[in-house]
Design a protein around this motif. Sequence first.
Motif, PDB file in Angstrom:
ATOM      1  N   ALA A 189       1.889  -8.025  -0.629  1.00  0.00           N
ATOM      2  CA  ALA A 189       2.276  -7.257   0.517  1.00  0.00           C
ATOM      3  C   ALA A 189       3.351  -6.349   0.111  1.00  0.00           C
ATOM      4  CB  ALA A 189       3.031  -8.001   1.791  1.00  0.00           C
ATOM      5  N   ALA A 190       4.361  -6.892  -0.912  1.00  0.00           N
ATOM      6  CA  ALA A 190       5.330  -5.972  -1.134  1.00  0.00           C
ATOM      7  C   ALA A 190       4.898  -4.761  -2.142  1.00  0.00           C
ATOM      8  CB  ALA A 190       6.524  -6.837  -2.085  1.00  0.00           C
ATOM      9  N   ASN A 242      17.001 -14.407   1.718  1.00  0.00           N
ATOM     10  CA  ASN A 242      16.754 -13.657   2.915  1.00  0.00           C
ATOM     11  C   ASN A 242      17.435 -13.951   4.209  1.00  0.00           C
ATOM     12  OD1 ASN A 242      13.486 -13.683   1.245  1.00  0.00           O
ATOM     13  ND2 ASN A 242      14.007 -11.760   2.564  1.00  0.00           N
ATOM     14  N   ALA A 296      10.033 -11.600  -4.459  1.00  0.00           N
ATOM     15  CA  ALA A 296       8.779 -12.040  -4.067  1.00  0.00           C
ATOM     16  C   ALA A 296       8.221 -12.761  -5.404  1.00  0.00           C
ATOM     17  CB  ALA A 296       7.728 -10.945  -3.711  1.00  0.00           C
ATOM     18  N   ASP A 328      16.417  -7.565   9.243  1.00  0.00           N
ATOM     19  CA  ASP A 328      16.201  -8.293   7.888  1.00  0.00           C
ATOM     20  C   ASP A 328      17.070  -7.872   6.729  1.00  0.00           C
ATOM     21  OD1 ASP A 328      14.303 -10.428   8.670  1.00  0.00           O
ATOM     22  OD2 ASP A 328      12.964  -8.550   9.284  1.00  0.00           O
ATOM     23  N   ASP A 358       1.746  -1.653   7.417  1.00  0.00           N
ATOM     24  CA  ASP A 358       2.606  -2.765   7.226  1.00  0.00           C
ATOM     25  C   ASP A 358       2.587  -4.043   8.136  1.00  0.00           C
ATOM     26  OD1 ASP A 358       4.741  -4.148   6.099  1.00  0.00           O
ATOM     27  OD2 ASP A 358       6.295  -2.939   6.679  1.00  0.00           O
ATOM     28  N   ASN A 360       0.084 -14.872  -5.059  1.00  0.00           N
ATOM     29  CA  ASN A 360       1.422 -14.753  -4.193  1.00  0.00           C
ATOM     30  C   ASN A 360       1.329 -13.469  -2.893  1.00  0.00           C
ATOM     31  OD1 ASN A 360       4.159 -13.949  -3.469  1.00  0.00           O
ATOM     32  ND2 ASN A 360       4.769 -13.947  -5.504  1.00  0.00           N
ATOM     33  N   PRO A 361       1.044 -14.102  -1.823  1.00  0.00           N
ATOM     34  CA  PRO A 361       0.876 -12.998  -0.736  1.00  0.00           C
ATOM     35  C   PRO A 361       1.971 -12.172  -0.375  1.00  0.00           C
ATOM     36  CG  PRO A 361      -0.063 -15.236  -0.305  1.00  0.00           C
ATOM     37  CD  PRO A 361       0.765 -15.520  -1.653  1.00  0.00           C
ATOM     38  N   ARG A 362       3.105 -12.673  -0.647  1.00  0.00           N
ATOM     39  CA  ARG A 362       4.430 -11.978  -0.366  1.00  0.00           C
ATOM     40  C   ARG A 362       4.554 -10.780  -1.512  1.00  0.00           C
ATOM     41  NH1 ARG A 362      10.762 -14.141  -0.137  1.00  0.00           N
ATOM     42  NH2 ARG A 362      11.742 -11.920  -0.057  1.00  0.00           N
ATOM     43  N   LEU A 363       4.186 -11.183  -2.686  1.00  0.00           N
ATOM     44  CA  LEU A 363       4.165 -10.003  -3.586  1.00  0.00           C
ATOM     45  C   LEU A 363       3.192  -9.007  -3.391  1.00  0.00           C
ATOM     46  CD1 LEU A 363       5.165  -8.566  -6.193  1.00  0.00           C
ATOM     47  CD2 LEU A 363       3.809 -10.283  -7.595  1.00  0.00           C
ATOM     48  N   LYS A 372       4.854  -6.279  10.576  1.00  0.00           N
ATOM     49  CA  LYS A 372       6.122  -6.142  11.144  1.00  0.00           C
ATOM     50  C   LYS A 372       6.238  -6.790  12.646  1.00  0.00           C
ATOM     51  CE  LYS A 372       5.862  -1.127  12.058  1.00  0.00           C
ATOM     52  NZ  LYS A 372       6.217   0.366  11.784  1.00  0.00           N
ATOM     53  N   GLU A 403      12.737  -6.250  -2.912  1.00  0.00           N
ATOM     54  CA  GLU A 403      11.652  -7.047  -2.351  1.00  0.00           C
ATOM     55  C   GLU A 403      10.661  -7.603  -3.243  1.00  0.00           C
ATOM     56  OE1 GLU A 403       9.164  -9.521   0.170  1.00  0.00           O
ATOM     57  OE2 GLU A 403      11.222  -8.966   0.181  1.00  0.00           O
TER      58      GLU A 403
END
Length: 237
Positions: A48-49, A79, A32, A95, A194, A43-46, A196, A28
Motif C-alpha cells: 500500500a505504501a 504509529n 512498513a 495519524d 488510497d 507485506n500488505p502495508r508495504l 482512508k 511509511e
Amino acid sequence: MPRKHLVASQTNSKQQQNAKLWQKLAREIKAAVKVGGPNPEANPRLKAAIEKALSKNLSRDSIDRNINGSQKDQSELVNLEYECYGPNGIQIIVDALTDNPNRVASNLRGYLSKFDAEIAKPNSVKNFFDKYGVITVVKNDKTSVDALMETTMEYKVVDIVEYEDAFQVLTDPEDFYKVKDVIKSSGFEVFEADIKMVSQSKIDSLPEKVKEKYDRFIAACEDDDDIQSVVTNYEEN
C-alpha cells in the motif's frame, strides 16, 4: 450547492506539499519494511505504501533506496493515532509515525490549542468515520456513474460520488486493489487512490474566522515531520 473541483484542489495541494509529502511517504515505506519485511507481495502495508508513493510521483529509485535503507536504519518508528474535536462540530483524526511520541503529543496540543480544539477520548471520533478504499476517477465524455457501476459491479463498491471534475469510488478496503485495477484496465483515468477514513456526516461550510484557524491547523500538521495524515469531517464546497 455545486460540489468542488476535486482534482484541481488535490493537484494544488500536491504541488504545494510535494517535498514534505515525499519525506512522509519514505518514512511509511521504512516503517512498513521494519514491520513486515521488504517483499511487498508478502507485506500488505508495504504494498500500500509503494502504491501510494508511486501515485504521488515518488520515483521508483527513491522507493527502492528506502526499502533497502530501512533494514540498516536502527531508529524505531511508532504509529500513533489521535482523535480530536474542533469548533463548530469539526471532527479530526491525526495519524503520526515517529521516533519521539512526546514530541508529537506536545506539538499536536500546540496546534490544537491555536485552533480552539482538543484531544478526545479513544473511539469518540472514529465512531463517526468509516474506512474505505477511495478512488478518484477523472471525469470525461466516457466517464459516468453508470459506466463505473457497470465496471465495478462484481466488487464491494459502497458508493460512487460525483464532483464537478471527477468521481470518487468508495470501496470495501478488502476489494480496494481489485476495484482500482479493473477501473484502470477499463480505460478510466485514476487520479488518486488510497485507503482512508471517510466521515459519515460532512460539514461543508465554516465561519470565516474558524476557517482561517482550520487552514492554519492543517498547514501546521502537514509541515510537521511526524504527522503522516489528517482526516476531518470538513469538506469545502
